[in-house]
Design an enzyme around this catalytic site. Structure first.
Site, PDB file in Angstrom:
ATOM      1  N   GLU A 238       0.420  -1.617  -0.157  1.00 32.56           N
ATOM      2  CA  GLU A 238       0.165   0.413  -0.224  1.00 32.56           C
ATOM      3  C   GLU A 238       0.695   1.267  -0.330  1.00 32.56           C
ATOM      4  O   GLU A 238       0.354   2.558  -0.428  1.00 32.56           O
ATOM      5  CB  GLU A 238      -0.625   0.359   1.447  1.00 32.56           C
TER       6      GLU A 238
ATOM      7  N   SER B 120     -50.504 -33.818  -3.085  1.00 31.39           N
ATOM      8  CA  SER B 120     -50.782 -35.289  -1.541  1.00 31.39           C
ATOM      9  C   SER B 120     -49.734 -35.901  -0.845  1.00 31.39           C
ATOM     10  O   SER B 120     -49.766 -35.951  -0.136  1.00 31.39           O
ATOM     11  CB  SER B 120     -50.439 -36.228  -2.983  1.00 31.39           C
TER      12      SER B 120
END
Length: 732
Positions: A153, A442
């Site tokens: 960085e 069902s």
């Protein structure tokens, strides 16, 4: 050559300069001569000046003078403005520096807390919210991580004064070469500037402002020129107020690193299961690589992409001398591995469901760090995920967009596994197990027979499977048909359920009363609106998979209602006493134990010799029921063993009909594969069902308790009449 006899003086050139010792009239004569020469011959400098003066045009002289005046004015304005600007910047920097709080107060800047979810064995399986693992410092953090962050960085971090003109110029050049705007893409920001951005220039989020947290963070990340200028001033103030290590400490604790991790300690624990103080070079490189794009490079999203990014960071560390060649080679050859919990990413749907089941102020909107212990069994969760993947890989055509969901729970409602769709490693996705309302078909029929059995009917009672027409007010005549379009005459209740005949189910429902059926289903936990007409018996109503599975769990446990639950205990991090506790999900009794035992036997016959034979488990009794809705838009199989209840739904999200799929097909096979894996290593246990007896001769119509009582009373009267005729009425 003749002469006068006098010796002539030697020929000597005149001296260029008069001797200091010379005296008399000769020097005076020379001086006079010199003066005359000077007067008669002007020097070249004067001649040039006169010529220049004579040749200069008055207009040119005027323009030249104007330019000189303008330049002096501009220069005066520039240096005065610069001085004023420098003074203002100095005062502003000083003001911010004086108002900045102590560095330790800026470590944890979250506006919401985190939730850590534990499985039934106390192992972490999921995280939600903004995770903060605890404070780390530039002194205590792993040197490898510190070096990786600086190398990636801001390699001049310890040498600049908060901003780096060289870095900004380099970033602008890169952006322009890439065809972007000068401030788009690479920003050339130092770690100090990035920290200023993380702090949002000292402006905390105010929920009362109407701005959401996401909008607030987006506003903090704006890249306008004015914002960059304020960011630079704030960075200078930080350099005045804090030491370099204090700035780095704030940065290490506040950076967002994907998967809800705030700070490197949370990220290290999230991905590797260890503290950021002890990470290796390869782990440090992977963590530092997340700073570029946390979500994109998160190893839980794409491990290979994250490893490739880590290779770039390792190269930078080697180039800048933080790693020797041997150390860098070793790190490249041994990439970072995720922890078991991070790699599994199990229970994403389950975690979302649990988060939604607790109070918001302790889950989705918590400002505290919360620990939740759940009912999840990661072994069972893995079994369900693997079973689903296996069936879709081997039995479903490529390119199919059909979806499926699975729920596995204990008979008390404790959910052990949940799969809400084919994409299992997700969070925040649509959960088909809990959110999809679908017709049950069902699979609803067991509640019809439960109502009949609880009213006194027997599994061996007969019902007529013959043409039936019911007049529905406002709709006209309605005639149900069986799926095979045949009529089967007198059949037992067991046979009717085993073969999933429709007409007998409707006859039973009409006989016992739709309200009774509706109440039984609701008491078992089906909370959705139930159909009012006779189609209620055929599953015309909608429900969710978790509701249906919980209702079947009520049948298994002997007829008591069940509330599915996943949250066992909730406490704040660092505290031992729980704020919430769940002991179980069993509620009130719905049907009698005898009715439940008969119904379990009937459902066992569905698996043994009926529509659900594909779900049969070798050497282990099981019971269940298939379900297929009209046009096969939904296919279900729900069932249980003595140990676990499982439900499976399959269909399309857009209600497209399934092709060649019924509840007894792929859903039953998914259930079978799931339960095989779930019961691996467990001894077989018998189901809590009745021991069947041979059925009695069929009656012409389904008997009701009232009819049976009336027939019994008639029989008693006949017997009494016979006795009276024999004994002359002495029995009266």
């Amino acid at each position: 050559m003749s002469g006068t006899g006098k010796k002539k003086p030697p020929l000597v050139a005149d001296r260029r300069y008069a001797s200091k010792a010379a005296s008399g009239k000769r020097p005076a004569a020379k001086t006079a001569t010199t003066r005359r020469t000077t007067k008669s011959k002007p020097t070249p400098r004067k001649t040039t000046r006169r010529r220049r003066s004579r040749s200069r045009n008055p207009i040119i002289r005027a323009i030249s003078g104007l330019f000189r005046w303008v330049f002096r004015m501009i220069w005066g304005v520039v240096w005065r403005s610069s001085a004023v600007l420098l003074l203002l910047v100095t005062l502003t920097v000083g003001y911010f520096a004086a108002t900045l709080p102590d560095a330790t107060q800026l470590i944890d800047g979250r506006t919401r807390g985190s939730v850590t979810l534990l499985d039934r064995n106390g192992q972490v399986f999921a995280w939600r919210g903004d995770q903060f693992g605890g404070m780390i410092t530039a002194d205590t953090v792993s040197p490898h991580l510190k070096n990786a962050v600086i190398a990636t960085e801001d390699k001049r971090f310890y040498r600049h004064f908060g901003i780096s003109p060289r870095g900004i110029a380099s970033a602008v050049r890169i952006n322009l070469r890439a065809g972007r705007g000068p401030l788009s893409g690479n920003g050339g920001s130092t770690i100090t500037q990035q920290t200023a951005k993380l702090l949002c220039l000292g402006v905390p989020h105010d929920p009362s402002s109407g701005m959401t947290e996401a909008e607030y963070e987006a506003d903090c990340r704006r890249g306008t020129l004015w914002r960059k200028a304020k960011e630079a001033i704030y960075a200078l103030a930080m350099e005045v107020r804090y030491s370099k290590d204090e700035i780095l400490t704030i940065y290490l604790n506040r950076a967002f690193l994907g998967a809800g991790a705030r700070g490197f300690e949370a990220a290290s624990q999230r991905y590797f299961g260890e503290s950021a103080n002890t990470v290796s070079p390869t782990e440090a490189a992977m963590l530092a690589g997340l700073l570029k794009a946390p979500t994109r490079y998160a190893p839980t999203n794409n491990l290979e992409r994250s490893r490739d990014r880590a290779q770039v960071v390792l190269n930078l560390m080697e180039e800048q001398g933080y790693l020797s060649t041997a150390e860098a080679v070793n790190a490249r050859e041994n990439p970072a591995e995720l922890s078991a919990a991070a790699a599994a990413r199990a229970g994403g749907y389950f975690a979302d469901w649990v988060m939604g089941s607790g109070p918001d102020f302790f889950t989705s909107n918590t400002t505290e760090d919360v620990i939740i212990r759940t009912t999840l069994d990661q072994r069972i969760q893995t079994a369900a995920e693997e079973a689903l993947a296996y069936i879709f890989e081997t039995k479903v055509r490529d390119g199919s967009e059909a979806q499926a969901a699975i729920v596995v729970m204990s008979s008390d409602g404790a959910v052990r596994a949940m799969v809400g769709g084919r994409q299992t490693r997700v969070s925040g996705a649509f959960n088909r197990a809990t959110q999809a309302l679908r017709q049950t078909g069902s699979a609803f029929k067991p509640f019809v027979y439960a109502a009949a059995l609880d009213l006194g009917y027997s599994y061996n009672d007969y019902v007529d499977d013959s043409p039936l027409t019911i007049n529905i007010p406002g709709s006209g005549a309605w005639s149900p048909t069986n799926y095979d379009h045949k009529f089967h005459g007198q059949v037992t209740l067991t046979d009717a359920l085993r073969q999933s005949f429709n007409i007998p189910a409707v006859r039973v429902s009409e006989s016992v009363g739709r309200e009774n059926v509706r109440k039984i289903a609701a008491d078992f936990g089906i909370e959705s609106d139930l159909a009012l007409g006779p189609a209620l018996a055929l599953g015309a109503s909608e429900s969710t998979l978790i509701e249906m599975t919980g209702a079947y769990a009520g049948i298994l446990n002997g007829g008591s209602s069940v509330t599915p639950y996943g949250l066992v205990e909730l406490r704040l991090q660092g505290e031992q006493d729980p704020l919430m506790r769940q002991e179980g999900g069993i509620g009130e009794r719905v049907i009698s134990e005898n009715a439940a035992a008969q119904l379990i036997y009937m459902m066992n016959q569905v698996v043994e010799a009926g529509t659900g034979q594909r779900a049969k488990l070798p050497g282990r009794p099981a019971a269940g029921k298939t379900g297929t809705t009209q046009a096969a838009r939904d296919a279900w199989f729900l069932g249980f063993t003595a140990d676990y209840v499982a439900g499976v739904w399959m269909g399309y999200d857009n209600n497209t009909p399934l092709t060649g799929v019924t509840g007894g097909g792929l859903p039953a096979e998914i259930w079978h594969e799931t339960m095989l894996r779930v019961h691996e290593g467990l001894p077989a246990q018998p189901l809590p069902m009745i021991t069947p007896v041979p059925p009695q001769p069929p009656l012409s119509e389904l008997r009701t308790r009232g009819n049976r009582g009336r027939r019994d009373r008639q029989a008693d009267g006949i017997i009494l009449d016979v006795l009276n005729s024999i004994f002359g009425g002495r029995n009266r």
